[in-house]
Design a protein around this motif. Structure first.
Motif, PDB file in Angstrom:
ATOM      1  N   ALA A  29     -23.664 -35.076 -23.752  1.00 27.28           N
ATOM      2  CA  ALA A  29     -22.962 -34.432 -22.635  1.00 27.28           C
ATOM      3  C   ALA A  29     -23.514 -34.920 -21.295  1.00 27.28           C
ATOM      4  O   ALA A  29     -22.755 -35.179 -20.358  1.00 27.28           O
ATOM      5  CB  ALA A  29     -23.081 -32.920 -22.744  1.00 27.28           C
ATOM      6  N   ASP A  30     -24.843 -35.055 -21.195  1.00 27.49           N
ATOM      7  CA  ASP A  30     -25.455 -35.531 -19.946  1.00 27.49           C
ATOM      8  C   ASP A  30     -25.057 -36.976 -19.658  1.00 27.49           C
ATOM      9  O   ASP A  30     -24.694 -37.320 -18.520  1.00 27.49           O
ATOM     10  CB  ASP A  30     -26.979 -35.426 -20.035  1.00 27.49           C
ATOM     11  CG  ASP A  30     -27.468 -33.979 -19.985  1.00 27.49           C
ATOM     12  OD1 ASP A  30     -26.665 -33.107 -19.604  1.00 27.49           O
ATOM     13  OD2 ASP A  30     -28.633 -33.730 -20.332  1.00 27.49           O
ATOM     14  N   THR A  31     -25.119 -37.822 -20.682  1.00 29.75           N
ATOM     15  CA  THR A  31     -24.815 -39.249 -20.507  1.00 29.75           C
ATOM     16  C   THR A  31     -23.366 -39.465 -20.086  1.00 29.75           C
ATOM     17  O   THR A  31     -23.069 -40.339 -19.254  1.00 29.75           O
ATOM     18  CB  THR A  31     -25.101 -40.021 -21.812  1.00 29.75           C
ATOM     19  OG1 THR A  31     -26.470 -39.840 -22.175  1.00 29.75           O
ATOM     20  CG2 THR A  31     -24.809 -41.501 -21.652  1.00 29.75           C
TER      21      THR A  31
ATOM     22  N   GLU B 105     -19.124 -26.130 -18.643  1.00 26.25           N
ATOM     23  CA  GLU B 105     -18.257 -25.173 -19.346  1.00 26.25           C
ATOM     24  C   GLU B 105     -17.746 -25.758 -20.658  1.00 26.25           C
ATOM     25  O   GLU B 105     -17.703 -25.070 -21.682  1.00 26.25           O
ATOM     26  CB  GLU B 105     -17.075 -24.792 -18.446  1.00 26.25           C
ATOM     27  CG  GLU B 105     -16.191 -23.692 -19.036  1.00 26.25           C
ATOM     28  CD  GLU B 105     -15.099 -23.252 -18.090  1.00 26.25           C
ATOM     29  OE1 GLU B 105     -14.139 -22.625 -18.563  1.00 26.25           O
ATOM     30  OE2 GLU B 105     -15.196 -23.544 -16.874  1.00 26.25           O
ATOM     31  N   GLN B 106     -17.395 -27.029 -20.642  1.00 27.69           N
ATOM     32  CA  GLN B 106     -16.917 -27.694 -21.855  1.00 27.69           C
ATOM     33  C   GLN B 106     -18.049 -27.838 -22.872  1.00 27.69           C
ATOM     34  O   GLN B 106     -17.834 -27.695 -24.078  1.00 27.69           O
ATOM     35  CB  GLN B 106     -16.335 -29.062 -21.514  1.00 27.69           C
ATOM     36  CG  GLN B 106     -15.604 -29.719 -22.667  1.00 27.69           C
ATOM     37  CD  GLN B 106     -14.912 -31.008 -22.250  1.00 27.69           C
ATOM     38  OE1 GLN B 106     -15.052 -31.457 -21.111  1.00 27.69           O
ATOM     39  NE2 GLN B 106     -14.160 -31.602 -23.145  1.00 27.69           N
ATOM     40  N   LEU B 107     -19.267 -28.107 -22.397  1.00 27.03           N
ATOM     41  CA  LEU B 107     -20.425 -28.212 -23.280  1.00 27.03           C
ATOM     42  C   LEU B 107     -20.706 -26.882 -23.964  1.00 27.03           C
ATOM     43  O   LEU B 107     -20.963 -26.831 -25.176  1.00 27.03           O
ATOM     44  CB  LEU B 107     -21.651 -28.668 -22.483  1.00 27.03           C
ATOM     45  CG  LEU B 107     -22.995 -28.664 -23.234  1.00 27.03           C
ATOM     46  CD1 LEU B 107     -22.938 -29.593 -24.440  1.00 27.03           C
ATOM     47  CD2 LEU B 107     -24.130 -29.057 -22.302  1.00 27.03           C
TER      48      LEU B 107
ATOM     49  N   ALA C  38     -18.200 -26.237 -26.618  1.00 20.55           N
ATOM     50  CA  ALA C  38     -18.471 -27.074 -27.787  1.00 20.55           C
ATOM     51  C   ALA C  38     -19.600 -26.484 -28.629  1.00 20.55           C
ATOM     52  O   ALA C  38     -19.542 -26.482 -29.864  1.00 20.55           O
ATOM     53  CB  ALA C  38     -18.821 -28.491 -27.345  1.00 20.55           C
ATOM     54  N   LYS C  39     -20.630 -25.958 -27.964  1.00 19.93           N
ATOM     55  CA  LYS C  39     -21.749 -25.348 -28.689  1.00 19.93           C
ATOM     56  C   LYS C  39     -21.297 -24.095 -29.429  1.00 19.93           C
ATOM     57  O   LYS C  39     -21.743 -23.826 -30.549  1.00 19.93           O
ATOM     58  CB  LYS C  39     -22.887 -25.018 -27.727  1.00 19.93           C
ATOM     59  CG  LYS C  39     -23.683 -26.235 -27.277  1.00 19.93           C
ATOM     60  CD  LYS C  39     -24.902 -25.827 -26.460  1.00 19.93           C
ATOM     61  CE  LYS C  39     -25.779 -27.018 -26.130  1.00 19.93           C
ATOM     62  NZ  LYS C  39     -26.996 -26.629 -25.384  1.00 19.93           N
ATOM     63  N   LYS C  40     -20.409 -23.312 -28.814  1.00 19.12           N
ATOM     64  CA  LYS C  40     -19.880 -22.122 -29.483  1.00 19.12           C
ATOM     65  C   LYS C  40     -19.075 -22.504 -30.718  1.00 19.12           C
ATOM     66  O   LYS C  40     -19.179 -21.865 -31.766  1.00 19.12           O
ATOM     67  CB  LYS C  40     -19.000 -21.317 -28.523  1.00 19.12           C
ATOM     68  CG  LYS C  40     -19.760 -20.525 -27.480  1.00 19.12           C
ATOM     69  CD  LYS C  40     -18.799 -19.734 -26.597  1.00 19.12           C
ATOM     70  CE  LYS C  40     -19.551 -18.953 -25.532  1.00 19.12           C
ATOM     71  NZ  LYS C  40     -18.604 -18.228 -24.625  1.00 19.12           N
TER      72      LYS C  40
ATOM     73  N   LEU D  11     -16.573 -32.793 -29.251  1.00 22.95           N
ATOM     74  CA  LEU D  11     -16.701 -33.311 -27.882  1.00 22.95           C
ATOM     75  C   LEU D  11     -15.750 -34.483 -27.697  1.00 22.95           C
ATOM     76  O   LEU D  11     -15.525 -35.264 -28.634  1.00 22.95           O
ATOM     77  CB  LEU D  11     -18.135 -33.741 -27.593  1.00 22.95           C
ATOM     78  CG  LEU D  11     -19.135 -32.618 -27.285  1.00 22.95           C
ATOM     79  CD1 LEU D  11     -20.546 -33.168 -27.168  1.00 22.95           C
ATOM     80  CD2 LEU D  11     -18.760 -31.867 -26.005  1.00 22.95           C
ATOM     81  N   PRO D  12     -15.196 -34.642 -26.509  1.00 25.48           N
ATOM     82  CA  PRO D  12     -14.194 -35.706 -26.281  1.00 25.48           C
ATOM     83  C   PRO D  12     -14.820 -37.095 -26.344  1.00 25.48           C
ATOM     84  O   PRO D  12     -16.008 -37.275 -26.080  1.00 25.48           O
ATOM     85  CB  PRO D  12     -13.681 -35.395 -24.872  1.00 25.48           C
ATOM     86  CG  PRO D  12     -14.822 -34.688 -24.200  1.00 25.48           C
ATOM     87  CD  PRO D  12     -15.465 -33.874 -25.274  1.00 25.48           C
TER      88      PRO D  12
END
Length: 339
Positions: free
Chosen positions: A217-219, A225-227, A230-232, A257-258
């Motif tokens: 996600a960082d890269t 919010e999207q992260l 995704a974790k949920k 994740l996209p």
């Protein structure tokens, strides 16, 4: 329903008896139990109880040894049809008892050897059913002592997925066993009995997965919010797999994740991070997926990750957390006791 769930059941029971001078000794059976409805129900209960255990690990056999007395060779003789299930179990129970005495385990009871099919897969399950004692009332209103088996106390049990051993042995995940909750004594005993070694470190792989989500996600500048969404989703998927006892499918996880310009999430997990195609979920790691969790020095702290930077601030220079708007029940306790 039971008949549809578990099929082609073969079960043999042997008994272990403790003796003061010689450790455990074996009382061997000479026959397979008749495949009654009660045997089918017990098989299903054992299978489901094993599936629901969170403290499971995986293992695989050492490279084949010419020693015909070790477990892999005994199993090979049975699977090839060279020996009957009873003959196999009578030889294996001797190795089982020798390993118990070697590791000085304090146990007795009934040892079950159970070969069955569940949803098309072949399984071999071996474990100890220890007798418990309780009281009951007779028809004459007298108190009497009775013995029973508590399946929830499944402490020493292992299961071999014979189908996976046959078609995907290279994954080294075809043996599952319940790890002891304190120390390595039970794990060492089981590995000695099976002539096997532990395979996947599921806690490490689950922790690696969680770190990989944040790193990806960082890269690729995935919005916070999207992260969190995704974790949920991943947390919900992990709970489902824990409930059924199934492994996590990395290809399925790769869809949460996209796809980025550099690579998709599945390729990142398998190629860059090096996760296998599947591995077991970890209950303890699941808690940290969407929360910050920590304990020590009399403090137990847990809060949703989305609160950091909103209601909760962390100052690394002073190593302090600032909480704005504490829970009402905690506030009530503080007000009542801070006098």
């Amino acid at each position: 329903m039971i008949a549809m769930s578990v099929q082609n059941i073969s079960m043999v029971l042997h008994a272990l008896r403790k003796e003061a001078d010689s450790g455990v000794v074996v009382e061997s059976s000479h026959h397979v139990l008749t495949a009654t409805e009660q045997v089918a129900e017990l098989t299903l209960n054992l299978h489901q109880t094993f599936q629901q255990k969170n403290n499971r690990s995986t293992a695989f056999f050492h490279e084949e040894s010419p020693d015909e007395t070790n477990f892999p060779q005994l199993l090979k003789a049975y699977v090839s049809g060279a020996e009957t299930f009873v003959e196999f179990s009578r030889k294996a129970i001797k190795v089982f008892a020798d390993s118990i005495n070697k590791h000085a385990l304090d146990c007795d009871g009934y040892v079950y050897f159970l070969h069955y099919q569940y949803v098309g897969n072949d399984f071999l399950m071996i474990g100890i059913l220890e007798s418990e004692e309780s009281v009951s009332f007779s028809g004459e209103f007298d108190i009497q002592r009775v013995k029973y088996i508590d399946l929830s106390r499944m402490n020493i049990s292992m299961r071999i997925d014979l189908t996976q051993h046959r078609i995907a042995a290279e994954k080294k995940q075809y043996i599952s066993f319940i790890k002891g909750r304190s120390g390595r004594k039970i794990s060492d005993f089981l590995m000695s009995f099976l002539t096997a070694e532990e395979g996947v470190d599921k806690k490490l792989q689950n922790e690696t997965l969680i770190r990989a989500i944040t790193s990806y996600a960082d890269t690729n500048q995935v919005p916070m919010e999207q992260l969190l969404d995704a974790k949920k989703e991943l947390q919900s998927y992990c709970r489902e797999q824990l409930k059924t006892g199934d492994n996590l499918d990395v290809k399925r996880i790769g869809e949460i994740l996209p796809e980025a310009e550099s690579s998709d999430f599945y390729t990142f997990l398998t190629t860059d991070v090096g996760l296998p195609e599947s591995f077991p979920p970890s209950q303890s790691t699941l808690r940290t997926m969407t929360k910050y969790v920590g304990s020590g020095g009399g403090l137990n702290i847990s809060f949703d990750q989305k609160l950091l930077g909103q209601r909760i601030a962390y100052d690394s220079t002073t190593d302090t957390l600032t909480i704005v708007g504490i829970p009402p029940n905690l506030k009530d306790q503080l007000l009542r006791n801070n006098r």
